[in-house]
Design a protein around this motif. Structure first.
Motif, short mmCIF file in Angstrom:
data_model
loop_
_atom_site.label_atom_id
_atom_site.label_comp_id
_atom_site.label_asym_id
_atom_site.label_seq_id
_atom_site.Cartn_x
_atom_site.Cartn_y
_atom_site.Cartn_z
N ASP A 54 0.83 -1.21 0.00
CA ASP A 54 0.00 0.00 0.00
C ASP A 54 0.87 1.26 0.00
OD1 ASP A 54 -2.81 -1.02 0.26
OD2 ASP A 54 -1.90 -2.03 1.97
N THR A 55 2.00 1.17 0.69
CA THR A 55 2.93 2.29 0.67
C THR A 55 4.36 1.75 0.72
OG1 THR A 55 3.42 4.46 1.66
CG2 THR A 55 3.10 2.65 3.19
N THR A 56 5.29 2.49 0.14
CA THR A 56 6.70 2.10 0.14
C THR A 56 7.53 3.24 0.71
OG1 THR A 56 6.38 0.71 -1.83
CG2 THR A 56 8.64 1.39 -1.32
N PHE B 2 14.18 11.83 8.88
CA PHE B 2 12.87 11.30 8.51
C PHE B 2 12.31 12.03 7.28
CE2 PHE B 2 13.08 9.74 12.87
CZ PHE B 2 12.54 8.47 12.75
N GLU B 3 12.67 13.30 7.15
CA GLU B 3 12.17 14.09 6.01
C GLU B 3 12.78 13.64 4.69
OE1 GLU B 3 13.06 18.09 7.11
OE2 GLU B 3 11.69 18.08 8.81
N GLN B 4 13.88 12.88 4.75
CA GLN B 4 14.55 12.42 3.53
C GLN B 4 14.05 11.05 3.07
OE1 GLN B 4 18.88 12.97 3.60
NE2 GLN B 4 18.61 14.40 5.29
N ILE B 5 13.07 10.49 3.79
CA ILE B 5 12.49 9.21 3.37
C ILE B 5 11.53 9.46 2.20
CG2 ILE B 5 10.99 7.30 4.08
CD1 ILE B 5 12.03 7.68 6.93
N THR B 6 11.71 8.69 1.14
CA THR B 6 10.85 8.82 -0.05
C THR B 6 9.61 7.95 0.13
OG1 THR B 6 12.80 9.15 -1.45
CG2 THR B 6 10.74 8.56 -2.55
N ILE B 7 8.45 8.54 -0.13
CA ILE B 7 7.17 7.84 0.04
C ILE B 7 6.53 7.60 -1.32
CG2 ILE B 7 4.84 7.98 1.00
CD1 ILE B 7 5.99 9.87 3.15
N ILE B 8 6.09 6.35 -1.55
CA ILE B 8 5.32 6.01 -2.74
C ILE B 8 4.07 5.28 -2.28
CG2 ILE B 8 5.26 4.68 -4.90
CD1 ILE B 8 8.29 4.99 -5.05
N GLY B 9 2.90 5.71 -2.72
CA GLY B 9 1.66 5.04 -2.34
C GLY B 9 0.85 5.83 -1.34
N ASP B 10 0.23 5.14 -0.41
CA ASP B 10 -0.69 5.73 0.58
C ASP B 10 0.07 6.72 1.48
OD1 ASP B 10 -2.36 6.27 2.77
OD2 ASP B 10 -3.32 4.31 2.65
N GLN B 11 -0.16 8.00 1.22
CA GLN B 11 0.56 9.06 1.93
C GLN B 11 0.21 9.11 3.41
OE1 GLN B 11 2.69 10.90 0.04
NE2 GLN B 11 3.44 12.27 1.63
N PHE C 190 -0.91 6.74 5.41
CA PHE C 190 -0.36 5.56 6.08
C PHE C 190 1.13 5.76 6.34
CE2 PHE C 190 0.77 0.81 5.39
CZ PHE C 190 0.83 0.60 6.75
N ALA C 191 1.85 6.22 5.30
CA ALA C 191 3.29 6.44 5.44
C ALA C 191 3.59 7.52 6.47
CB ALA C 191 3.88 6.83 4.08
N GLU C 192 2.83 8.59 6.45
CA GLU C 192 3.06 9.69 7.40
C GLU C 192 2.81 9.24 8.84
OE1 GLU C 192 0.64 12.87 5.97
OE2 GLU C 192 2.07 13.41 4.37
#
Length: 200
Positions: free
Chosen positions: A63-65, A84-93, A95-97
């Motif tokens: 769902d998120t990467t 933590f701000e340098q983590i790249t998020i793909i997918g469900d924003q 959930f990742a946040e």
């Protein structure tokens, strides 16, 4: 195999932080893929208890990467907000946040010290934890300095004029950095496993 090794310490931490489990329960059934190329790539499933399990159908797509560089891994483990701000998020924003927000709020040092104190006492546990924090800070500073040096090198030097000897030296420095990162990960894994064994 790797995922099952990862879930044990994560769930140990979550069981000690019931508020985190409650927040994760709203994402029951969702999967997260955590990528730290080229070191790690694994998927986790949030279960009904708000804990994590190995995602069986991880090849279907999470769902998120969350993708992070090995260079910022020590800073994430030291819980630096900027890392933590340098983590790249793909997918469900959302959930990742939420996962990142929980990661920022959990006090890993306090959990480790508490687990250790049940086996060896409060004062030795505090001293060992302090030594570990100092080691982590030293590693973070080293990685940060090397990353800055590499950034300056690539922005100020013309790559077309780079001599072969300089390129070889740069390649060797990158290999050394990767080796240091792997050693740090192994140390952290050993400390986590020791903490789990002593608390059982």
């Amino acid at each position: 195999m790797l995922t099952s090794v990862v879930t044990t310490p994560i769930n140990h931490v979550l069981r000690g932080e019931s508020w985190a489990c409650k927040r994760l329960q709203s994402f029951t059934g969702k999967t997260v893929c955590i990528r730290i190329p080229p070191l790690l790539n694994f998927s986790l499933l949030i279960d009904a208890e708000g804990e994590v399990q190995q995602a069986i159908n991880s090849d279907i797509g999470a769902d998120t990467t969350l993708t992070l560089s090995p260079l910022i891994l020590p800073r994430v483990l030291a819980q630096e907000s900027s890392a933590f701000e340098q983590i790249t998020i793909i997918g469900d924003q959302s959930f990742a946040e939420e996962l990142i927000a929980i990661g920022k709020q959990i006090n890993l040092r306090a959990i480790f010290e508490h687990d250790l104190s049940t086996a060896i006492g409060d004062i030795p546990a505090h001293r060992i934890t302090q030594a570990g924090a100092n080691l982590m800070h030293w590693q973070v500073e080293n990685v940060h300095r090397i990353a800055q040096a590499l950034a300056e090198y690539w922005t100020e030097e013309d790559r077309l004029l780079t001599k072969p000897a300089t390129a070889d030296q740069f390649s060797e420095e990158v290999k050394n950095l990767q080796h240091d990162t792997e050693q740090l990960e192994q140390r952290l894994n050993r400390l986590t496993q020791q903490s789990i064994l002593t608390s059982e």
